[in-house]
Design an enzyme around this catalytic site. Structure first.
Site, PDB file in Angstrom:
ATOM      1  N   LYS A 183     -11.987   0.381   8.713  1.00 28.17           N
ATOM      2  CA  LYS A 183     -12.306  -0.625   7.690  1.00 28.17           C
ATOM      3  C   LYS A 183     -13.185  -1.705   8.318  1.00 28.17           C
ATOM      4  O   LYS A 183     -14.339  -1.472   8.631  1.00 28.17           O
ATOM      5  CB  LYS A 183     -11.020  -1.144   7.067  1.00 28.17           C
ATOM      6  CG  LYS A 183     -10.332  -0.063   6.233  1.00 28.17           C
ATOM      7  CD  LYS A 183      -8.987  -0.448   5.684  1.00 28.17           C
ATOM      8  CE  LYS A 183      -8.438   0.702   4.847  1.00 28.17           C
ATOM      9  NZ  LYS A 183      -7.029   0.540   4.518  1.00 28.17           N
ATOM     10  N   ASP A 239       1.094  -4.766   8.572  1.00 27.18           N
ATOM     11  CA  ASP A 239      -0.031  -3.856   8.408  1.00 27.18           C
ATOM     12  C   ASP A 239      -1.294  -4.707   8.286  1.00 27.18           C
ATOM     13  O   ASP A 239      -1.463  -5.444   7.317  1.00 27.18           O
ATOM     14  CB  ASP A 239       0.183  -2.976   7.167  1.00 27.18           C
ATOM     15  CG  ASP A 239      -0.886  -1.903   7.042  1.00 27.18           C
ATOM     16  OD1 ASP A 239      -2.024  -2.131   7.506  1.00 27.18           O
ATOM     17  OD2 ASP A 239      -0.578  -0.840   6.467  1.00 27.18           O
ATOM     18  N   ARG A 257     -12.748  -4.045  -6.831  1.00 26.80           N
ATOM     19  CA  ARG A 257     -12.682  -4.711  -5.517  1.00 26.80           C
ATOM     20  C   ARG A 257     -14.064  -4.803  -4.894  1.00 26.80           C
ATOM     21  O   ARG A 257     -14.833  -3.842  -4.922  1.00 26.80           O
ATOM     22  CB  ARG A 257     -11.805  -3.918  -4.550  1.00 26.80           C
ATOM     23  CG  ARG A 257     -10.348  -3.907  -4.857  1.00 26.80           C
ATOM     24  CD  ARG A 257      -9.561  -3.431  -3.640  1.00 26.80           C
ATOM     25  NE  ARG A 257     -10.124  -2.219  -3.015  1.00 26.80           N
ATOM     26  CZ  ARG A 257      -9.610  -1.623  -1.958  1.00 26.80           C
ATOM     27  NH1 ARG A 257      -8.522  -2.133  -1.374  1.00 26.80           N
ATOM     28  NH2 ARG A 257     -10.148  -0.535  -1.448  1.00 26.80           N
ATOM     29  N   PHE A 270       0.854  -1.190   0.000  1.00 32.46           N
ATOM     30  CA  PHE A 270       0.000   0.000   0.000  1.00 32.46           C
ATOM     31  C   PHE A 270       0.892   1.243   0.000  1.00 32.46           C
ATOM     32  O   PHE A 270       1.833   1.334   0.794  1.00 32.46           O
ATOM     33  CB  PHE A 270      -0.910  -0.028   1.234  1.00 32.46           C
ATOM     34  CG  PHE A 270      -2.019   0.973   1.181  1.00 32.46           C
ATOM     35  CD1 PHE A 270      -3.178   0.707   0.464  1.00 32.46           C
ATOM     36  CD2 PHE A 270      -1.913   2.194   1.832  1.00 32.46           C
ATOM     37  CE1 PHE A 270      -4.213   1.641   0.408  1.00 32.46           C
ATOM     38  CE2 PHE A 270      -2.945   3.129   1.782  1.00 32.46           C
ATOM     39  CZ  PHE A 270      -4.093   2.845   1.064  1.00 32.46           C
TER      40      PHE A 270
END
Ligand SMILES: *Cc1c(COP(=O)(O)O)cnc(C)c1O
Length: 419
Positions: free
Chosen positions: A230, A204, A378, A133
């Site tokens: 999230k 992460d 996604r 990321f």
């Protein structure tokens, strides 16, 4: 191949029956989901829970509104980062006292990478994957620039990572689940490879915490960060978390000497001395409203078996992919995530030449996923509120977007600031 992949129910009614028998079915009521939306973006921004809405109102009106500054003691605001940290610890295989909620994932990465470099002062390399990321890579680059003295970020292709760990690597930083491909990494194996070379790993967990049973303790992980907004549904910009294994806590130091990481913030001493334990990874005053929203959002995980959550996530993913293969053959879609559910995080990734426009056309029809450059569609899988029939309906709408070539409408090419 998993059992689910070989036995996709071929009717919507059969899926509705699975939903009726789902041990997690009751969790959906905890969420304030808008009507008419099939939400497949809980991996980017979890939806609002009724509990968060109630708690933010209570903290705003009764605590901040009435008790003002006394709330730091009366309502124990000051310990909320550690209390919420302990709740998260339980969900990621950590022990109480190993997690604190603070800052953003990006800032926490910086803190842990700096702590890791200081623990391996004779080494100069931070190792990661070029496909990690971007914020993870940027924070590492910024840290290397700040340190100077030959400290650098080395980026390798996925697959080359473990072989690239050598005696100059102080720390490896890696996403547990790849944000684009959804590939799930073997935490224990990467950790072993790093330890064999004397290197540390900063994990992460942005795309795994709250989505599957992360086992930091069992896999011997030393350091990790993760996201509150999230899969934990903490709200937009919810504070993130930091994990440091107990055995490292005494030696690991945050490079950001904030007063709330001090041993005695209210002694107002002129010199910094880190707090005992994980509290030293706090920096400034915690965002209480956001923290309260996150705390309440975690209620839905109480009493949940993460094995049930994972089982359903894998089943939803297998179902999604089976249906895409069955319904959308010949439409130029490719599967971009592992087909094997055990190697996949909690998302489905597809590729299509017109991926951006396809996602916009889907959103217009109530199926909310997202797009990542250059061509990845996604779809986040969130078993707490998604049903098997939602996957059926989403793929039916995907098929319709292709059959009608709806994605060719030029308005679907217009890009917002956030994709
Ligand atoms: C979402 C995400 C982040 C987000 O970082 P912020 O500081 O919260 O913006 C970081 N790393 C990964 C792997 C992510 O998926």
């Amino acid at each position: 191949m998993t059992a689910a992949a070989t036995s996709t129910p071929r009717t919507r009614e059969a899926l509705a029956e699975l939903d009726r028998r789902d041990p997690l079915a009751g969790c959906r009521d905890a969420f304030a989901l808008p009507e008419g939306i099939l939400y497949f973006d809980g991996n980017s921004l979890g939806p609002l829970t009724h509990a968060s809405r109630r708690r933010v109102r209570e903290v705003t009106e009764r605590q901040w509104g009435r008790d003002l500054i006394g709330s730091w003691n009366v309502h124990d605001w000051i310990h909320l980062p550690l209390k919420v940290g302990d709740r998260i610890a339980r969900l990621i295989g950590a022990a109480a006292g190993e997690v604190v909620v603070a800052d953003s994932t990006s800032v926490n990465l910086f803190k842990l990478l700096a702590a890791a470099l200081a623990l391996r002062p004779e080494r100069r390399t931070i190792l990661s994957e070029a496909s990690n990321f971007p914020t993870d890579l940027y924070m590492a680059q910024g840290l290397a620039d700040l340190k100077g003295a030959g400290v650098r970020l080395r980026q390798v292709a996925p697959g080359d990572l473990t072989a690239a760990i050598d005696a100059d690597v102080a720390v490896v930083t890696l996403s547990h689940v790849d944000f684009k491909t959804g590939e799930l990494r073997d935490m224990a194996a990467v950790g072993r490879a790093a330890r064999d070379q004397g290197a540390l790993v900063v994990w992460d967990l942005a795309h795994s915490a709250g989505a599957l049973a992360v086992d930091l303790g069992g896999s011997g992980a030393e350091l990790a960060v993760g996201c509150g907004y999230k899969f934990f549904n903490g709200g937009p910009g919810a504070p993130a978390f930091v994990y440091v294994a107990r055995r490292l806590q005494e030696r690991a130091r945050s490079p950001l000497y904030g007063w709330l990481g001090h041993r005695e913030p209210f002694a107002f001493e002129a010199c910094y001395a880190p707090a005992e334990g994980i509290g030293r990874f706090q920096c400034g005053t915690p965002p209480i409203l956001a923290l309260a929203a996150l705390d309440a959002a975690l209620d839905v995980f109480d009493g949940i078996d993460l094995a049930d959550l994972r089982r359903k996530s894998v089943a939803l993913g297998d179902l999604f992919l089976d249906l895409v293969e069955q319904e959308c053959a010949g439409m130029g879609l490719e599967i971009a995530c592992p087909r094997d559910g055990e190697r996949r995080g909690s998302q489905v990734s597809l590729r299509h030449r017109r991926g951006y426009a396809v996602v916009q056309a889907l959103i217009d029809r109530g199926v909310v996923g997202d797009f990542r450059v250059p061509d990845v569609l996604r779809f986040g899988l969130t078993p707490l509120y998604q049903r098997h029939v939602d996957v059926w309906d989403a793929v039916a709408i995907l098929r319709q977007v292709f059959e009608t070539r709806a994605f060719e409408d030029p308005r679907y090419d217009r890009r917002g600031a956030v994709t």
